[in-house]
Design an enzyme around this catalytic site. Structure first.
Site, PDB file in Angstrom:
ATOM      1  N   SER A   8       0.854  -1.193   0.000  1.00  0.00           N
ATOM      2  CA  SER A   8       0.000   0.000   0.000  1.00  0.00           C
ATOM      3  C   SER A   8       0.886   1.238   0.000  1.00  0.00           C
ATOM      4  CB  SER A   8      -0.950  -0.013   1.198  1.00  0.00           C
ATOM      5  OG  SER A   8      -0.242  -0.203   2.413  1.00  0.00           O
ATOM      6  N   GLY A  46      -0.238   4.548   0.419  1.00  0.00           N
ATOM      7  CA  GLY A  46      -0.944   5.720   0.917  1.00  0.00           C
ATOM      8  C   GLY A  46      -1.856   6.303  -0.158  1.00  0.00           C
ATOM      9  N   GLY A  81      -2.129   4.789  -3.865  1.00  0.00           N
ATOM     10  CA  GLY A  81      -2.739   3.526  -4.233  1.00  0.00           C
ATOM     11  C   GLY A  81      -1.970   2.308  -3.789  1.00  0.00           C
ATOM     12  N   GLY A 122      -5.096   0.742   5.814  1.00  0.00           N
ATOM     13  CA  GLY A 122      -4.441  -0.502   5.419  1.00  0.00           C
ATOM     14  C   GLY A 122      -5.218  -1.731   5.850  1.00  0.00           C
ATOM     15  N   ASP A 123      -5.861  -1.662   7.007  1.00  0.00           N
ATOM     16  CA  ASP A 123      -6.663  -2.788   7.487  1.00  0.00           C
ATOM     17  C   ASP A 123      -7.888  -3.003   6.596  1.00  0.00           C
ATOM     18  OD1 ASP A 123      -4.830  -2.856   9.597  1.00  0.00           O
ATOM     19  OD2 ASP A 123      -6.068  -1.500  10.791  1.00  0.00           O
TER      20      ASP A 123
END
Length: 311
Positions: free
Chosen positions: A216, A218, A221, A247-248
């Site tokens: 990831s 941020g 993308g 992120g989760d």
């Protein structure tokens, strides 16, 4: 069933202030407390989208009791192993002026050898009913760096695949067990493998045993290297807000796509959309389905090679 594992579960406390000023005294406008930790956040998102999910991990003390009670009230099924120490707290301070979040993470309780062995036995019982195991977050003090590798091996023995969202030696020690997917963020990936080349870093994690790697990036993308190809997925527009659970939410989307058997382009569109929608929520572990559906339509996807990427 998707089984999420949070070995360092937390009680998340979020303070909302008009503006955060270093060294100043602040009047808190709102306080919100809820069960947290990366795997718990994944379970919350999957539950909200209607997936069959069970949250497990380690929890203890008064914070652990409040964590379990909060999941009960949210309707999220859980089966945490008990430990003697008090589960950690995380404190997030959200500035209303900028939407930015400042996060303070406690280390967590020290886990004894017998407590870890008891959890491994508990996990073996739970994983027998799982199709996919998602292991997320830091390890609490006392656990060996190979803890996630032990869980991956136990899952494989029960014919369940594993996802891993970790970093550093905790991640590297688990790669030999062959997780189906690992999902570090950009900084975690580079810190884990060294250097400044994201493509080379992701490829290295695959060489060491990960079947697929999704990094990831941020607001920029995601980068995915998989056995079926490589893609760069980017959101339609940058969003401001609280990124602590983004992120989760992405891991939850990737897990959902995996158990459904959807193709990689669809998994990545959903992961970017859920991640972006999570930024719009003031609390980690929540995604508004209507916002996610709207954002998904604007996700740009490109099959890519290392020479195509301009970081």
């Amino acid at each position: 069933m998707i089984l999420t594992v949070t070995l360092n579960a937390a009680l998340d406390v979020t303070y909302s202030v008009p503006a955060l000023v270093e060294g100043a005294s602040h009047r808190v406008d709102e306080v919100h407390t809820r069960a947290g930790g990366k795997g718990v956040n994944v379970a919350r998102v999957l539950h909200d989208f209607g997936y069959d999910v069970l949250a497990t991990g380690l929890a203890g003390g008064a914070s652990g009791d409040r964590l379990r009670a909060d999941l009960d009230s949210a309707g999220v099924c859980h089966a945490f192993g008990a430990v003697a120490g008090d589960s950690r707290r995380t404190v997030t301070v959200v500035s209303e002026a900028t939407g930015e979040a400042t996060v303070l993470n406690e280390p967590g309780p020290v886990i004894s050898g017998p407590e870890w062995q008891a959890f491994l036995s508990h996990f073996a019982d739970l994983v027998a009913d799982a199709d996919l195991v998602v292991c997320s977050g830091s390890l609490p003090p006392g656990l060996p760096h190979g803890a996630y590798g032990q869980l991956c091996e136990a899952a494989t023995a029960q014919h369940a695949e594993t996802f891993l969202d970790a970093q550093g030696t905790d991640l590297l020690a688990a790669l030999a067990a062959g997780p189906a997917l690992v999902k570090p963020n950009r900084d975690e990936l580079l810190a884990t493998v060294g250097g400044d080349d994201l493509w080379a870093g992701a490829a290295r994690l695959r060489e060491l045993g990960a079947h697929s790697v999704v990094a990831s990036l941020g607001p920029n993308g995601m980068l995915a290297l998989t056995p079926d190809g490589a893609w760069r997925a980017t959101p339609g527009a940058a969003l401001t807000g609280n990124p602590t659970g983004a992120g989760d939410a992405a891991v939850a989307a990737l897990a959902a796509g995996h158990v459904e058997g959807t193709d990689w382009p669809e998994r990545l569109r959903r992961a970017v959309a859920w991640s972006a929608a999570a930024v719009r929520s003031p609390y980690a572990g929540h995604v508004d389905p209507s916002i996610a559906a709207h954002l998904r339509a604007d996700v740009a996807l490109k099959e890519t090679h290392d020479s195509d990427i301009d970081w």
